[in-house]
Design a protein around this motif. Sequence first.
Motif, short mmCIF file in Angstrom:
data_model
loop_
_atom_site.label_atom_id
_atom_site.label_comp_id
_atom_site.label_asym_id
_atom_site.label_seq_id
_atom_site.Cartn_x
_atom_site.Cartn_y
_atom_site.Cartn_z
N ILE A 188 0.87 -1.18 0.00
CA ILE A 188 0.00 0.00 0.00
C ILE A 188 0.91 1.22 0.00
N THR A 189 0.88 1.98 -1.09
CA THR A 189 1.70 3.20 -1.12
C THR A 189 1.09 4.21 -0.16
N GLU A 190 1.91 5.15 0.29
CA GLU A 190 1.46 6.10 1.31
C GLU A 190 0.18 6.82 0.90
N ILE A 365 -3.18 0.63 -3.29
CA ILE A 365 -2.51 -0.58 -3.76
C ILE A 365 -1.66 -0.24 -4.98
N SER A 366 -0.41 -0.60 -4.92
CA SER A 366 0.51 -0.28 -6.01
C SER A 366 0.04 -0.89 -7.33
N VAL A 367 -0.08 -0.05 -8.36
CA VAL A 367 -0.56 -0.55 -9.65
C VAL A 367 0.48 -1.45 -10.33
N LYS A 368 1.70 -1.43 -9.83
CA LYS A 368 2.73 -2.31 -10.38
C LYS A 368 2.42 -3.78 -10.06
N PHE A 385 -8.95 -6.05 -7.87
CA PHE A 385 -9.12 -4.77 -7.20
C PHE A 385 -9.61 -3.74 -8.22
N CYS A 386 -10.46 -2.82 -7.78
CA CYS A 386 -10.92 -1.77 -8.68
C CYS A 386 -11.32 -0.53 -7.89
N GLY A 387 -11.32 0.60 -8.56
CA GLY A 387 -11.75 1.85 -7.93
C GLY A 387 -10.66 2.50 -7.09
N GLU A 388 -11.09 3.25 -6.09
CA GLU A 388 -10.19 4.14 -5.36
C GLU A 388 -9.25 3.44 -4.40
N ILE A 389 -9.43 2.14 -4.18
CA ILE A 389 -8.47 1.41 -3.34
C ILE A 389 -7.11 1.33 -4.03
N LEU A 390 -7.11 1.48 -5.34
CA LEU A 390 -5.86 1.45 -6.11
C LEU A 390 -5.14 2.80 -6.03
N ASP A 391 -3.84 2.78 -6.28
CA ASP A 391 -3.05 4.02 -6.29
C ASP A 391 -3.25 4.72 -7.63
N ILE A 392 -4.48 5.16 -7.85
CA ILE A 392 -4.86 5.91 -9.05
C ILE A 392 -5.75 7.05 -8.57
#
Length: 421
Positions: A188-190, A365-368, A385-392
């Motif tokens: 999980i990125t900061e 969550i790191s998209v890498k 995983f989808c939506g705002e839980i991702l690091d996007i």
Amino acid sequence: MNYNVIIVGGGPAGLMAAVAAAEHGASVLIVDKGKKLGRKLAISGGGRCNVTNRMDQKELIAHIPGNGKFMYSPFSIFNNEDIIAFFEGMGIALKEEDMGRMFPVNDKAVTVVKTLLNKMQELGVETRLNTKVSSLLFEENKVTGIQVEEGDKINAGAVIIATGGKSVPHTGSTGDGYPWAEAAGHKITELYPTEVPITSAEPFIKDKRLQGLSLSDAALTVYNPKGKKIITHRGGMVFTHFGISGPIVLRCSQFVVKAMKKHKTTSITMGLHLYPDTDSETFFQELVQHKKKDGAKACKNALKHLAAERLLLFFLEKAEIDPSTPLQDIPNDNLRKLADLCTDFRFKANGTLSIEDAFVTGGGISVKEIHPKRMESKFKSGLYFCGEILDIHAYTGGFNITCAFSTGYTAGKSAAETAAD
């Protein structure tokens, strides 16, 4: 009970994932800890639901500053035009507003929510509300279902996590999914607030001197400690009792957060440009012309066209100009100061409001660690995983919801195909 696909979280990404999975033949269960689904969707766009943005793909990606390039793959599966066709195909007439923003013609987000829920019901999607998930279930490197707090284990061939970030927590986005992702081996990125009002401890803010004053076509720049421009956004903003807010402020906010962290500083310089298309020298020359033309008038009257009265008086004070003095008696050096203030007024920002006050969560969550064309974990098969839980993250204006719908649809489609294997 056994399902092909379980989706945890009933926000925009989760609802779209449920529809996509069911449309592709999966038996689907959607689980949410709240009393009803679609709470965040119902308040999006100020209750009007900005369902997507019609910009072309290159521009769309440019408006997703947080790992936007990752979205090329989900957009190849389900993009903004697909979103428009999807909702119009279900009978929701859409209209295009400024900057490509797409809204329901009736301006009611609840229509979008109801239509999605009706579609899910039509497709046989089952729902469990008021149900908290305690953990995911795994066998070796494959997800097998979920464990809920009541003690039930629910099995599935695929699990989609769509629990959102930590912003707008009253809609249920309280970061529940991060520990589950970490348990599956994900980083999980900061986390940090984005699309959030900016705070300032400047005296004019503390004194509430400009509180409530709004500007419709200004530009706002974030500078690094060496005075180099980081980003500029143009549009509307408003002064508040704690700092500044409004569309261009929200867009600049993540750059303030990142710059403070990068340079290990407690404040960052910002520049407000009342006249974004005019440089200081040109503006000064215009003031000189006004001095010749309206020199006999008091400054506050001769220059009242420059800005709202409170802002003008504030700038006159900073330029050491007495508002009641005839303009013709003002030295050019002071007019030059006024020109500098109108074209680039510098002040310090000391941060932003909290992540809970933000519209969007940065980090996640790191998209890498995600397969971009499937939204599947690279560590656990069948986990999506989808939506705002991702690091996007994206700017406001229909871009975040576009990412949510696109990644949700991609995850749902892929999970249905996986579960069918």
